[in-house]
Design an enzyme around this catalytic site. Structure first.
Site, PDB file in Angstrom:
ATOM      1  N   SER A 207      -9.726  -0.323   7.321  1.00 16.51           N
ATOM      2  CA  SER A 207      -9.181  -0.222   5.959  1.00 16.51           C
ATOM      3  C   SER A 207      -8.490  -1.456   5.415  1.00 16.51           C
ATOM      4  O   SER A 207      -8.155  -1.492   4.235  1.00 16.51           O
ATOM      5  CB  SER A 207      -8.212   0.946   5.871  1.00 16.51           C
TER       6      SER A 207
ATOM      7  N   SER B 299      -9.706   1.869   3.012  1.00 12.40           N
ATOM      8  CA  SER B 299      -8.876   2.643   2.119  1.00 12.40           C
ATOM      9  C   SER B 299      -7.828   1.808   1.367  1.00 12.40           C
ATOM     10  O   SER B 299      -7.294   2.277   0.365  1.00 12.40           O
ATOM     11  CB  SER B 299      -8.157   3.738   2.910  1.00 12.40           C
TER      12      SER B 299
ATOM     13  N   LYS C 245       0.850  -1.198   0.000  1.00 13.99           N
ATOM     14  CA  LYS C 245       0.000   0.000   0.000  1.00 13.99           C
ATOM     15  C   LYS C 245       0.884   1.247   0.000  1.00 13.99           C
ATOM     16  O   LYS C 245       1.894   1.303   0.718  1.00 13.99           O
ATOM     17  CB  LYS C 245      -0.902  -0.018   1.239  1.00 13.99           C
TER      18      LYS C 245
HETATM   19  N1  GLN Z   1     -12.914   4.266   6.557  1.00 15.33           N
HETATM   20  C1  GLN Z   1     -12.367   4.746   7.782  1.00 15.33           C
HETATM   21  C2  GLN Z   1     -11.997   6.191   7.641  1.00 15.33           C
HETATM   22  O1  GLN Z   1     -12.296   6.745   6.651  1.00 15.33           O
HETATM   23  C3  GLN Z   1     -11.182   3.915   8.184  1.00 15.33           C
HETATM   24  C4  GLN Z   1      -9.997   4.187   7.360  1.00 15.33           C
HETATM   25  C5  GLN Z   1      -8.812   3.373   7.746  1.00 15.33           C
HETATM   26  O2  GLN Z   1      -8.923   2.345   8.413  1.00 15.33           O
HETATM   27  N2  GLN Z   1      -7.653   3.860   7.378  1.00 15.33           N
HETATM   28  O3  GLN Z   1     -11.440   6.787   8.487  1.00 15.33           O
END
Ligand code: GLN
Length: 493
Positions: free
Chosen positions: A179, A155, A80
């Protein structure tokens, strides 16, 4: 032999060690697969083909010369783009870091490099890991291999899609509120969020430091165990990393091992509060069937209450933006990253830098966080959210006195269409089942748990702190009696 890109890491490792295949062959098969399908999926922000082949040659040399090798030597992986890779662009999905080449490797990269892995490239993500669909990438959205009109989740959507489409044997992602687990769920792969402190965060671009963890994506429990093994453990460069010894995660998954015992007698709790309105009926049906299957495998299943669950999202969307607003203050156009230079006025330079460098969602989070931390509101928001966090942690502590594992859906929805969720609040709700684990610091995994109208459903297994071995054991036992994880997306023949 089946296509090389369909092998598991474990299988490929055996073939490499027996010298039946070479890492160059394995790596080329993945680079070919990337060339064949990534113009449709768009999982990668950067494909490092030259480096990959160079690392593959080096791995083959080790196998040929009889040098020491690790279980991951010669295995091609995707990373990532939030994880720093020395001299290799690390964008974080943001214009702010579009041309940023870190001067150092993250600890997880150092460990993977020492293990002799092959890096195929960097994967797309929501900007600064804020989002649940990978649509908030500043560059382009990633498409779900199971239906190219749908989002892969986020994400870490690029990493999940790369593994699901056979473009990488495994991948790393980061999980602050879901994410890793939510995109794994939407793409039919496994995604594991380790216990807070299990994996070093050194070199992980910070979003919300008290919640962030790096973890693996894979297509089998054993592969996930092998990846976690390589990256876990204390790191002097991250004072929040744990000194606790790392167990052998694969040992309990080996049917031939004397300690193998399946999951007979394991105590599984089903949190009542996780059957919330708004979860798609197809998801509920699949997960209920999965729970029955676990019972048939000998698990003792009963209900459990986690009474403060309903406050999880609210607390997270105070705490995570508060920490983000502090972490992102460093992107001021002076130290590194994008810099607006067309003015002599310092404030204008800073303003324009951040206006161009940050997308809408990132700016929204900075505003929310700054507001929640401001002196007049600190007690009402941030302090209150921290109290809720303590209560949620207490719910889990109590539950783990009676249970080894808690199960739930990983996501309320199967993969949704790109553009379908335009309201930020609706997007925030995608993490309703994953966020509590980050607030409490416990570990969790999403595993392929069936399908609803042809789209993957993820089964989430939550474990107590440092109980990664336990959730992997359940994942492995489940995998032995199901074939969900072996299915390939029809959209990509
Ligand atoms: N979807 C969540 C957010 O927008 C979690 C994102 C993540 O785990 N990095 O914060």
């Amino acid at each position: 032999m089946t296509e090389l890109y369909k092998l598991s890491i474990f299988e490929a490792g055996e073939l490499l060690r027996q010298r039946k295949i070479s890492s160059v062959e394995l790596t080329s098969a993945h680079l070919d697969r990337i060339r064949a399908v990534d113009d449709k999926v768009r999982a990668f922000t950067l494909v490092t083909d030259d480096l990959a082949l160079q690392q593959a040659v080096e791995a083959d040399r080790r196998f040929e010369s009889g040098a020491t090798v690790s279980p991951l030597t010669g295995i091609p992986l995707a990373i990532k783009d939030v994880i720093c890779t020395k001299d290799i662009t690390t964008t974080c999905g943001s214009r702010m870091l579009e041309h940023f080449k870190p001067p150092y490797d993250a600890t997880v990269m150092q460990r993977l490099n020492a293990a002799g892995v092959v890096m195929l490239g960097k994967t797309n993500m929501d900007e600064f890991a804020m989002g649940s669909s990978t649509e908030h990438s500043a560059f382009f959205p990633t498409h779900n291999p199971w239906d190219l009109e749908r989002a892969p989740g986020g994400s870490s959507g690029g990493s999940a899609a790369a593994v699901a489409a056979g473009m990488a044997m495994g991948a790393l992602g980061s999980d602050t509120g879901g994410s890793i687990r939510q995109p794994a769920s939407l793409c039919n792969v496994l995604g594991l969020k380790p216990t807070y402190g299990r994996v070093s965060r050194y070199g992980l671009v910070a979003f919300a430091s008290s919640l962030d963890q790096i973890g693996p994506f894979a297509r089998t429990a054993r592969d996930a165990a092998m990846l976690l093994q390589a990256i876990a453990g204390a790191d002097p460069l991250d004072s929040t990393s744990s000194a606790r010894p790392v167990p052998d995660y694969s040992a309990a998954l080996n049917g031939r091992s004397p300690i193998y015992r399946g999951i007979k007698g394991i105590r599984i709790g089903v949190p009542e509060e996780y059957w919330v309105e708004g979860t798609e009926p197809g998801v509920v049906e699949a997960v209920r069937a999965d729970i029955e299957l676990l019972r048939e495998l000998g698990a003792e299943v009963s209900d459990v209450s986690l009474p403060h669950t309903k406050y999880g999202i609210a607390a997270y969307y105070i705490i995570a933006p508060a920490e983000a607003s502090a972490n992102l203050a460093r992107y001021d156009g002076v130290k590194y990253g994008y810099s607006y230079r067309d003015t002599d006025d310092m404030w204008e330079a800073m303003e324009k830098t951040r206006q161009y460098g940050f997308g809408q969602e990132v700016r929204r989070r900075i505003m929310l966080g700054t507001y929640a931390l401001s002196s007049g509101y600190y007690d009402a928001y941030y302090k209150q959210a921290e109290k809720v966090r303590a209560l949620i942690t207490q719910d889990f502590d109590r539950a783990f006195e009676r249970f080894d594992v808690l199960v739930s859906p990983a996501s309320p929805k199967v993969a949704f269409r790109i553009g379908e969720i335009s309201d930020p609040y609706q997007m925030y709700l995608q993490d309703v089942f994953t966020i509590p684990a980050n607030l409490a610091g416990i570990c969790g995994i999403s595993i392929p748990g069936g399908f609803s109208d042809g789209l993957p459903v993820g089964l989430q297994l939550l474990g107590n702190i440092y109980a990664e071995d336990v959730i992997l054991r359940v994942a492995d036992a489940f995998e032995r009696v199901t074939d969900y994880h072996t299915r390939w997306p029809k959209a990509l023949p």
